[in-house]
Design a protein around this motif. Structure first.
Motif, short mmCIF file in Angstrom:
data_model
loop_
_atom_site.label_atom_id
_atom_site.label_comp_id
_atom_site.label_asym_id
_atom_site.label_seq_id
_atom_site.Cartn_x
_atom_site.Cartn_y
_atom_site.Cartn_z
N TYR A 59 -0.98 6.05 12.74
CA TYR A 59 0.44 5.79 12.49
C TYR A 59 0.60 5.13 11.12
O TYR A 59 0.15 5.68 10.11
CB TYR A 59 1.03 4.97 13.63
CG TYR A 59 1.48 5.84 14.78
CD1 TYR A 59 2.83 6.11 14.99
CD2 TYR A 59 0.56 6.45 15.62
CE1 TYR A 59 3.26 6.94 16.03
CE2 TYR A 59 0.97 7.28 16.67
CZ TYR A 59 2.33 7.52 16.86
OH TYR A 59 2.74 8.35 17.88
N PHE A 60 1.24 3.97 11.03
CA PHE A 60 1.53 3.43 9.70
C PHE A 60 0.29 3.13 8.86
O PHE A 60 0.36 3.15 7.64
CB PHE A 60 2.45 2.20 9.78
CG PHE A 60 1.81 0.98 10.41
CD1 PHE A 60 0.95 0.17 9.69
CD2 PHE A 60 2.10 0.63 11.71
CE1 PHE A 60 0.38 -0.95 10.25
CE2 PHE A 60 1.54 -0.50 12.29
CZ PHE A 60 0.67 -1.29 11.55
N PRO A 61 -0.91 2.87 9.47
CA PRO A 61 -2.08 2.71 8.59
C PRO A 61 -2.66 4.02 8.09
O PRO A 61 -3.73 4.02 7.47
CB PRO A 61 -3.11 1.99 9.51
CG PRO A 61 -2.36 1.58 10.73
CD PRO A 61 -1.24 2.55 10.87
N ALA A 62 -2.00 5.14 8.34
CA ALA A 62 -2.57 6.45 8.03
C ALA A 62 -3.05 6.58 6.58
O ALA A 62 -4.13 7.16 6.35
CB ALA A 62 -1.56 7.55 8.36
N PRO A 63 -2.34 6.09 5.57
CA PRO A 63 -2.87 6.22 4.20
C PRO A 63 -4.23 5.54 4.03
O PRO A 63 -5.13 6.09 3.39
CB PRO A 63 -1.79 5.56 3.35
CG PRO A 63 -0.54 5.71 4.13
CD PRO A 63 -0.97 5.55 5.56
N LEU A 64 -4.37 4.35 4.60
CA LEU A 64 -5.66 3.66 4.54
C LEU A 64 -6.71 4.41 5.35
O LEU A 64 -7.85 4.57 4.91
CB LEU A 64 -5.51 2.23 5.07
CG LEU A 64 -6.79 1.39 5.16
CD1 LEU A 64 -7.43 1.24 3.79
CD2 LEU A 64 -6.49 0.03 5.79
N SER A 65 -6.32 4.90 6.52
CA SER A 65 -7.25 5.65 7.37
C SER A 65 -7.75 6.91 6.66
O SER A 65 -8.94 7.23 6.70
CB SER A 65 -6.58 6.03 8.70
OG SER A 65 -6.11 4.89 9.39
N ILE A 66 -6.85 7.62 6.01
CA ILE A 66 -7.22 8.85 5.30
C ILE A 66 -8.13 8.53 4.12
O ILE A 66 -9.12 9.24 3.87
CB ILE A 66 -5.97 9.60 4.83
CG1 ILE A 66 -5.22 10.17 6.05
CG2 ILE A 66 -6.32 10.72 3.85
CD1 ILE A 66 -3.87 10.78 5.73
N ALA A 67 -7.84 7.45 3.41
CA ALA A 67 -8.68 7.07 2.27
C ALA A 67 -10.10 6.74 2.74
O ALA A 67 -11.08 7.21 2.14
CB ALA A 67 -8.07 5.87 1.55
#
Length: 480
Positions: free
Chosen positions: A446-454
Motif C-alpha cells: 500500500y502506501f510504502p509501495a515506492p520503498l517496497s519497489i525500490a
C-alpha cells in the motif's frame, strides 16, 4: 518533515499537562481570522502537496469558522465538507469519551482492574489482572503489538471475538509503568463499553455521542456509509485502492467514518464549548498526560509553545487524518485526506493551520512526498541499471576470479547479498523501528509501495548479478 509511521516509529508527538484546554486559563486569544484566510491557505496547500482530496474544518470559541472540501474522490466527485472520510486513530478520542460517559453514569470505574468489569478478558500473563481502564486509555496497559497475535485480532468480525483472541497474549511491561501505543487498548475499551451498556458499540456511539452533538453524518464502520476508495501515491502517481482488508471495521481504535462538518461539532465540545457530554473535569482528564508518557486519553500533547497543542493523527492504508486543539488561541482544527503516502502531508497542513491561528506566517506544505518518491525512483532505476550491468559483466568477473581461492571469491559475493537480506527482513526491520508493531507483506504493497519497489529492485538486481556470476564461475571450472 513527517514520514509515515511505517518508515519511522511513532504515531504522534506528545507533551505536558493541559487543563487550559477546558478551564479557560489560556493566554488572551487573538481575534478570529476570517474564513477566507484559512480557505486560501488550504486551497494552495492542496495544490502544492498534490493531494487528490482533502476536507478540513476550523473552529474558534464554539463557532465553526470554516469547513470545506478540496479536490476529488476516486469516483471523480468533488470533495466537500460533507464527504465521508475514514479518520483512523482520531477514533480513539471518541472511545475515550464513550468510556468517560460510562464512568459518569456509574457503569465504569477507571481505576478498577479491567477483568473485574470485563470478565471475558484474559491473557496468558497473570499481570494482566492488574490492568485498569485508565491504563488502557493512557496506553500504559503493558499490552503491545509485539506480545499480541495481531493477525488473529484482525481476522475477527466483532469486539467480542477480538477480545477472545487476546487469551494467548502476554504483557511487554508491568501495567502502568511503560507507554506502548497499541490499538488493542482501545478495542478492549470499546468492548468494555459494549458489555456494561448492553449495546453494540456503534449504537452506543450514535446514541450517546453522535446524536447529542448533531453529528448526523458520523457512523462506526462502513455498513451504513461506505467512503469511496482512497489513494496511494506510487512515484508521484495517485492510484485508487480499496482499504486493506483484515481490520475490524467497528473498532474502538480506528473505525469511525465522519465528515469535516461533523468534526466541527466534535472539536467544539472537545474545546469545552457547545453541548457537553461529560463534566469539565472529565474532559480535562482526557487531555491530561499520564505519569508515564505525555499521552492523555485519545489525545497527545505537542509542545510547540509554552501551551501544549492537543493533537492526534490517524493513518490507515488509503486515508489519513490529523486534528488539534490549541488552548493558546481557542482554535480547533481537523484535516482529512482520502490518500496515504510515505510522506504525510496531512499533518503539515494541520501545522500550517495552527500557525495561522497563532498569527504566524506558515511555510506552505508540499514537495516532501514528491522529493521522497523521486529519490526512491532514482534508486530503483539505478538498481535496475546496475543489475543489467552486473549480469552483462558477470563473465569477465568470473574470469578474473577463476583462479582465486574460494574463500576470497565468496567474500567478493557478500556485498551482493546485502540488498537480498535487507529485502528478506524488510517487514521485521520496520517492525523494530515501530517498537514491535506488526508489519505484513500485504501492508507493504500500500502506501510504502515506492520503498517496497525500490528495495525489491535492489534485491532482484543483486540476485540476477550473483546468479550470473556463479553460473559463469561454474562453467569455467567445468571446462578446466
Amino acid at each position: 518533515m513527517r514520514i509515515r509511521a511505517m518508515v519511522v516509529a511513532g504515531m504522534i508527538g506528545v507533551g505536558v499537562g493541559l487543563g487550559t484546554a477546558v478551564t479557560g486559563q489560556a493566554a488572551p486569544m487573538p481575534e478570529a481570522l476570517s474564513a477566507s484566510v484559512f480557505d486560501d491557505f488550504l486551497g494552495r496547500a492542496v495544490e502544492f502537496t498534490g493531494l487528490p482530496g482533502v476536507s478540513a474544518v476550523i473552529t474558534h470559541r464554539g463557532e465553526v469558522v470554516h469547513a470545506a472540501g478540496y479536490g476529488h474522490d476516486s469516483a471523480g466527485a468533488a470533495v466537500t465538507e460533507r464527504t465521508p472520510m475514514r479518520i483512523a486513530s482520531l477514533t480513539k478520542a471518541f472511545t475515550a469519551m464513550a468510556v468517560m460517559i460510562g464512568v459518569e453514569d456509574g457503569m465504569i470505574d477507571l481505576d478498577r482492574p479491567v477483568v473485574e468489569q470485563l470478565p471475558e478478558f484474559r491473557t496468558e500473563d497473570s499481570r494482566s489482572d492488574r490492568i485498569t481502564v485508565r491504563h488502557l486509555l493512557n496506553q500504559t496497559s503493558g499490552l503491545a503489538d509485539s506480545t499480541v497475535d495481531i493477525p488473529a485480532t484482525e481476522s475477527t468480525n466483532s469486539l467480542e471475538q477480538y477480545t477472545a483472541t487476546l487469551r494467548t497474549a502476554r504483557l511487554a511491561a508491568e501495567p502502568g509503568t511503560r507507554y506502548a501505543y497499541s490499538n488493542v487498548n482501545y478495542n478492549l475499551a470499546a468492548r468494555l463499553v459494549e458489555v456494561v451498556s448492553g449495546r453494540e458499540y456503534g449504537e452506543y456511539l450514535r446514541e450517546r455521542i453522535f446524536e447529542p452533538l448533531g453529528m448526523a453524518e458520523s457512523v462506526l464502520g462502513d455498513e451504513i456509509v461506505s467512503p469511496a476508495d482512497g489513494f496511494n501515491s506510487l512515484f508521484g502517481r495517485w492510484i485508487a485502492r480499496d482499504e486493506l482488508a483484515g481490520f475490524l471495521d467497528e473498532s474502538g481504535s480506528g473505525g469511525v467514518i465522519t465528515t469535516a462538518a461533523d468534526l466541527g461539532r466534535w472539536l467544539i465540545t472537545q474545546s469545552g464549548d457547545g453541548p457537553q457530554l461529560v463534566s469539565r473535569e472529565s474532559l480535562a482528564l482526557m487531555h491530561t498526560p499520564s505519569p508515564v508518557r505525555d499521552y492523555g486519553m485519545g489525545w497527545g500533547l505537542e509542545e510547540t509553545t509554552s501551551t501544549p497543542l492537543v493533537t492526534h493523527s490517524g493513518n490507515l492504508f488509503t486515508y489519513t487524518s490529523a486534528a488539534a486543539l490549541d488552548p493558546a488561541t481557542g482554535y480547533g482544527f481537523a484535516v482529512l485526506a482520502n490518500s496515504a503516502a510515505l510522506y504525510d502531508d496531512t499533518y503539515e497542513i494541520l501545522a500550517g493551520l495552527v500557525a495561522l491561528g497563532r498569527g504566524e506566517n506558515p511555510e506552505m506544505p508540499g514537495g516532501g512526498r514528491q522529493w521522497t518518491e523521486g529519490v526512491l525512483a532514482v534508486i530503483t532505476l539505478g538498481a535496475l541499471g546496475l543489475g543489467i550491468t552486473g549480469v552483462l559483466r558477470s563473465r569477465g568477473w568470473a574470469g578474473r576470479r577463476a583462479s582465486s581461492r574460494w574463500w576470497w571469491t565468496a567474500l567478493r559475493c557478500v556485498p551482493a547479498l546485502v540488498p537480498i537480506l535487507l529485502f528478506a527482513s524488510y517487514p521485521q526491520a520496520l517492525s523494530v523501528l515501530m517498537n514491535g508493531r506488526t508489519v505484513t507483506w500485504a501492508q507493504l504493497t500500500y502506501f510504502p509501495a515506492p520503498l517496497s519497489i525500490a528495495l525489491l529492485t535492489c534485491a532482484l538486481a543483486a540476485t540476477a548479478t550473483l546468479t550470473a556470476r556463479l553460473a559463469h564461475l561454474r562453467s569455467l571450472s567445468s571446462t578446466r
